[in-house]
Structure formats: C-alpha cells, structure tokens
Design an enzyme around this catalytic site. Structure first.
Site, PDB file in Angstrom:
ATOM      1  N   SER A 186       5.200   6.891   3.577  1.00  0.00           N
ATOM      2  CA  SER A 186       3.799   6.734   3.957  1.00  0.00           C
ATOM      3  C   SER A 186       2.803   7.160   2.892  1.00  0.00           C
ATOM      4  CB  SER A 186       3.543   7.507   5.247  1.00  0.00           C
ATOM      5  OG  SER A 186       3.933   8.856   5.112  1.00  0.00           O
ATOM      6  N   HIS A 214       5.852   2.681   9.100  1.00  0.00           N
ATOM      7  CA  HIS A 214       4.939   1.899   8.253  1.00  0.00           C
ATOM      8  C   HIS A 214       5.488   0.513   7.903  1.00  0.00           C
ATOM      9  CE1 HIS A 214       1.632   4.712   7.500  1.00  0.00           C
ATOM     10  NE2 HIS A 214       2.547   5.657   7.619  1.00  0.00           N
ATOM     11  N   LYS A 245       0.438   2.321  14.606  1.00  0.00           N
ATOM     12  CA  LYS A 245      -0.052   1.898  13.286  1.00  0.00           C
ATOM     13  C   LYS A 245      -0.383   0.410  13.318  1.00  0.00           C
ATOM     14  CE  LYS A 245       1.649   5.921  11.088  1.00  0.00           C
ATOM     15  NZ  LYS A 245       2.848   6.715  10.856  1.00  0.00           N
TER      16      LYS A 245
END
Ligand SMILES: *Cc1c(COP(=O)(O)O)cnc(C)c1O
Length: 398
Positions: A186, A214, A245
């Site tokens: 990340s 991610h 996310k």
C-alpha cells in the site's frame, strides 16, 4: 491529591505527543465536508483529492447510493447482532455468493473490515507451535493477526522469493505453516510475485494467504484481484480483501476453499463476537460488484490516469519509487520535508498526504498519491502542474 496523581500518571502522553510534533511525525487529521470524490471540500475550499483509496470513484457513485437507500427501505439499517447469532440477513448471503462467483472461488465470507478479516483468519489457521512466513512490509492488520495467533513469525525480505525459500529451509521445527503476503503493497504500489510464491508454497506444502486490499477492483479482469491477475485460481488457499477501498464502501472478505470459509464461520472471532456489516453497506457492496461485472470502463480510466500522472512526474524529475499500480509514492526522504510539501500542495489546492514513520521506514517519507477514476485528464494535468511548482519551490526538482 488523587487528581494531581492521576494527572501526573498521564504526563507521558503529552510528552510523547510533543515529541511527535517536534519530529514532524504528528498526524494532523483533516475533516472532509463533502462526498468523497475526485474533488472534496475541506475548510470551505474545493481541493483535488489524491488521498482516497476510492480507486473507481464508487464512494459517491449514483447507483451505489441508490442501492444503499433501497436496501434501507426494504431491510432497515442495522442487523443488531453478530453474524452467528441473529445477524445474518439475506443481503449478507447474497453478497457472499456474488463475491465468490466474482472471484472464481468456491466460497466467501464477509467481515466488518479488511482489518478484522485478517484478525479473524490468521489465528483461525495457525497457533502456538506453528510458523508464519510474513513479508517484512506486510500491512499492520496482518502483523496484528500474526501476534494474536501466537504462532512464531518469520519475516522474509520484501518480495524476495529466494529469501523466503531460505527461511523455509532454516526453520524445521513446526506444526502447521502459513505464508502471508500483501498483494499490492500500500505504501509503494508494487505487486507481490504471487506466481513464484504460490509455486514455492505448493512445492513445500505450505498454506498460502494473500491480502489483496489494494488489488481488489484494480488488478485482474474487471478488478477480480491479484489471483486473477496471475491466473492462480484454486491455487491460493486464502484471499483476503477489503470492500473499503476500490469498492468505495466498508467491509472485508475472505475467499477460498469451502472448508476454509466454513471453518472461519465457526472460529473467526470478529465474525463470532462483533456485529455484522450494516444493511446499506452490504447492499452497496453488492451493487459495486455488479458495476464491475458490467464494464471495465472505470478500471480503464483509473489505469490511464495513473499512467498519465506517473509519466508526468518522472519527466519533471521526481522519484516515484517502484510502483506498478495506481498508487504513486513521491519519494522525499525527510519527514519534515514531506509534511512541508503536503502543506504547500494543500495551500495550492491539491490534497495529498505526507506519509512517514512508522507507516514507512525512517528516512523514506513521501507524498502518497492515490489515483482514481474519479479524476479527469485535466484534473491530472492540474495536479502535475502543482506538483512541479511546489517541487521547484522546495528544491526537490530542478
Ligand atoms: C487497507 C488495508 C487493510 C484494511 O482494510 P479495511 O477494510 O480498511 O479495514 C488490510 N490489509 C491491507 C493490505 C490494506 O491495505
């Protein structure tokens, strides 16, 4: 007397906070007074937002808003129970079935967040006397999950499969074994060599877990994640992900073999002892998967924006590290310089956070730029212009 003593007991906290401020490591938290989008409102000003993990712009997508509203009309808001007692509602089951199908996994279980997904999963798989091989840059929630498990943790050098092989060879006293890696790291935006790690895990008969927080919605066909990116369906035992996310909502997931998911329903402590995801969150996530299945338009725009930004930064002479994804670290080194850079960007209308120790190693402070499909190409041009101006002003680039 009592009061003075209590105050004295806590003076260390103020000293610690003052020390953070001195070192440029104090985290100033901004309040956003608008939906999370390509532009956000802070302190009454409109700023270009490069901080959110809102990769696809789904956090404020009209279809997601509508799905959440409809679900509230049908089912209300809170499940008011943990999943295992009375908190499993139809939308939870629908979401898990849809996610399993989307990810090409046998089954899926959802959690309140990616963080709790890791806290649930790792201690359910290994315990005292077992071994975990963990990438040295793994996320904090993996580190905490490893600690909770009481297994012995062996850290291997970041993305270094040869070191992993050596660590495996030199630790011969164990019960069960588990390899854990982030999918996309990340803070640097690099991708784990999951194909090689998977081959090694299979060769050695070691369980393999990837945290794709991610990569979800970013890598693979229509954002199916890192396992899809490498074509490793059915070979990675545990795929952890987040719905907070790219999916733009909140929640965590674990996808994998049916037996593992069944086990987590029995032994995943945040599943058993913390209340279920809310109805609107669950419905919004379900709609997010549907949007991804329908079209790759948002993902294509995300990658095109990221390429434009990274190329522009490199051309101006910025060091953007080893990113292979839409996360672009702008390496500055010194924590105070990074804070100053971020403050100047903010004054110039660009919201991009400085990241420093302990989130990244000492001396590796940076501005972390999160690209998003919520930006237009002209937004990216504007950001590049601002980075260039501030970079020259602070002598970071010539
Ligand atoms: C962000 C992140 C998490 C936490 O996800 P949440 O859903 O925000 O709790 C877990 N693991 C990794 C690798 C992450 O980047």
């Amino acid at each position: 007397m009592k009061e003075t003593q209590a105050a004295h007991n806590l003076t260390w906290i103020q000293e610690e906070i003052d020390a953070l401020k001195q070192a440029g490591l104090y985290n100033h938290i901004r309040t956003i007074d608008s939906p999370i989008d390509g532009w956000v409102t802070i302190d009454g000003r409109s700023l270009l937002n490069f901080c959110a993990n809102n990769y696809l712009g789904l956090a404020n997508h009209p279809r997601i808003r509508q799905a959440a509203q409809q679900a509230i009309d049908q089912y209300g808001v809170g499940p008011a129970a943990v999943r295992s007692i009375a908190g499993t509602m139809t939308p939870h089951v629908q979401l898990e079935e849809k996610l399993a199908e989307f990810k090409g996994a046998e089954a899926c279980i959802t959690f309140q967040s990616g963080f709790t997904a890791n806290l649930a999963t790792i201690p359910a798989l290994v315990g005292r006397g077992d071994l975990i091989f963990s990438d040295e840059l793994n996320h904090a929630s993996i580190i905490d999950g490893c600690r909770l498990s009481r297994a012995t943790v062996v850290r291997y050098a970041h993305n270094d499969v040869d070191d992993l092989r050596q660590q495996i060879a030199s630790h011969t006293d164990y019960g069960r074994r588990l390899i854990i890696t982030d999918g996309v790291f990340s803070m640097d935006g690099d991708i784990a060599p999951l194909d090689k790690i998977c081959a090694l895990a299979n060769e050695e008969g070691i369980m393999l877990m990837v945290d794709d927080a991610h990569g979800e919605g970013v890598l693979g066909r229509s954002g199916r994640g890192i396992v899809d990116h490498f074509g490793l369906h059915g070979q990675v035992d545990i795929e952890v992900g987040t719905l907070s996310k790219a999916f733009g909502v909140v929640g965590g997931l674990v996808a994998g073999k049916r037996s593992i998911i069944e086990w987590l329903r029995q032994r995943g402590r945040p599943f058993l002892f913390s209340s279920a995801m809310t109805v609107p969150d669950t419905a919004a996530c379900l709609e997010a998967v549907t949007i991804l299945e329908e079209s790759s338009e948002l993902i294509d725009r995300l990658w095109s924006n990221a390429a434009l930004f990274q190329e522009g930064m490199k051309t101006m002479g910025f060091d953007t590290g080893h990113s292979q994804t839409p996360i672009v670290p702008v390496m500055l080194g010194d924590a105070k310089l990074a804070q100053r850079f971020s403050r100047r960007l903010f004054e110039e209308g660009v919201f991009a956070m400085a990241i420093s120790y302990p989130t990244v190693p000492q001396g590796k402070a940076r501005i972390r730029v999160m690209n998003s499909a919520a930006h237009s190409h002209s937004d990216i041009e504007l950001a590049l212009d601002t980075f260039g101006r501030v970079g020259r002003e602070l002598d970071v680039v010539g």
